[in-house]
Design a protein around this motif. Structure first.
Motif, PDB file in Angstrom:
ATOM      1  N   ASP A  42       0.894  -1.315  -0.039  1.00  0.00           N
ATOM      2  CA  ASP A  42      -0.022   0.037  -0.115  1.00  0.00           C
ATOM      3  C   ASP A  42       0.686   1.403   0.053  1.00  0.00           C
ATOM      4  N   ASN A  43       2.176   1.175  -0.127  1.00  0.00           N
ATOM      5  CA  ASN A  43       3.079   2.298  -0.459  1.00  0.00           C
ATOM      6  C   ASN A  43       3.719   2.653  -1.670  1.00  0.00           C
ATOM      7  N   ALA A  44       3.450   1.791  -2.615  1.00  0.00           N
ATOM      8  CA  ALA A  44       4.365   1.793  -3.925  1.00  0.00           C
ATOM      9  C   ALA A  44       4.206   3.198  -4.321  1.00  0.00           C
ATOM     10  N   ARG A  45       3.224   4.109  -4.405  1.00  0.00           N
ATOM     11  CA  ARG A  45       3.347   5.368  -4.954  1.00  0.00           C
ATOM     12  C   ARG A  45       4.337   6.188  -4.199  1.00  0.00           C
ATOM     13  N   ASN A  64      11.883   8.706 -15.869  1.00  0.00           N
ATOM     14  CA  ASN A  64      10.310   9.174 -16.038  1.00  0.00           C
ATOM     15  C   ASN A  64       9.762   8.020 -15.384  1.00  0.00           C
ATOM     16  N   LEU A  65       8.695   8.477 -14.606  1.00  0.00           N
ATOM     17  CA  LEU A  65       8.001   7.675 -13.705  1.00  0.00           C
ATOM     18  C   LEU A  65       6.495   7.551 -14.259  1.00  0.00           C
ATOM     19  N   GLY A 109       3.736  -0.026 -11.628  1.00  0.00           N
ATOM     20  CA  GLY A 109       4.735   1.328 -11.599  1.00  0.00           C
ATOM     21  C   GLY A 109       6.012   0.972 -12.494  1.00  0.00           C
ATOM     22  N   ALA A 110       6.695   2.114 -13.150  1.00  0.00           N
ATOM     23  CA  ALA A 110       7.915   1.656 -13.846  1.00  0.00           C
ATOM     24  C   ALA A 110       8.540   3.057 -13.846  1.00  0.00           C
ATOM     25  N   HIS A 120      16.393   0.695 -14.843  1.00  0.00           N
ATOM     26  CA  HIS A 120      14.716   0.326 -14.931  1.00  0.00           C
ATOM     27  C   HIS A 120      14.523  -0.395 -13.533  1.00  0.00           C
ATOM     28  N   LEU A 121      13.142   0.348 -13.074  1.00  0.00           N
ATOM     29  CA  LEU A 121      12.729  -0.398 -11.723  1.00  0.00           C
ATOM     30  C   LEU A 121      11.331  -0.421 -11.860  1.00  0.00           C
ATOM     31  N   MET A 122      10.672  -1.696 -11.627  1.00  0.00           N
ATOM     32  CA  MET A 122       9.051  -1.860 -11.498  1.00  0.00           C
ATOM     33  C   MET A 122       8.779  -2.335 -10.460  1.00  0.00           C
ATOM     34  N   GLY A 123       7.546  -2.245 -10.192  1.00  0.00           N
ATOM     35  CA  GLY A 123       6.923  -2.605  -9.197  1.00  0.00           C
ATOM     36  C   GLY A 123       5.199  -2.308  -8.905  1.00  0.00           C
TER      37      GLY A 123
END
Length: 137
Positions: free
Chosen positions: A13-16, A29-30, A50-51, A59-62
């Motif tokens: 619940d805290n990805a943002r 760029n998000l 999210g990317a 690169h990071l995703m989740g």
């Protein structure tokens, strides 16, 4: 397009907030998509995907864990940053700030500067700065 290997991190619940923090650390760029944008009413404002992609090729995703699914804290993944880019030290400083340093960023026997930390979102990180770029001690 060539194949890519992208770390994909599950959040609770805290990805943002985590991705906004990582954008401050790395720039880039998000893009964030919520469950609600895809018609799911439960967990509507949570992040479905999210990317983060930087000009340096990181690169990071989740995503937030979908409602009703179990999530275990992230000891099964460690994100590793390595290379000779001087910006690695700045990444270390930002990632470790507000988190826990588990191994200080120091010169190692193999000649590089290496450290480990867990950021404020519980994600473990390793940073290795190549010997030629590591400050002389």
């Amino acid at each position: 397009m060539a194949s890519q290997l992208n770390p994909y991190i599950s959040f609770s619940d805290n990805a943002r907030q985590a991705f906004q923090f990582y954008r401050e650390v790395f720039g880039g760029n998000l893009t964030l998509s919520t469950f609600g944008e895809f018609g799911q009413t439960e967990g509507g404002d949570l992040i479905m995907h999210g990317a983060l992609e930087t000009d340096k090729g990181l690169h990071l995703m989740g995503a937030d864990t979908p409602p009703g699914m179990e999530r275990r804290e992230g000891s099964a993944i460690t994100v590793s940053l390595s290379g000779d880019d001087p910006e690695l030290r700045g990444y270390w400083d930002k990632l470790s700030s507000g988190g826990t340093v588990t191994m200080p960023l120091e010169k190692q026997m193999w000649g590089d500067e290496f450290g480990m930390c867990v950021d404020q979102f519980g994600v473990p990180w390793m940073v290795n700065i190549a010997g030629d770029s590591a400050p002389k001690q």
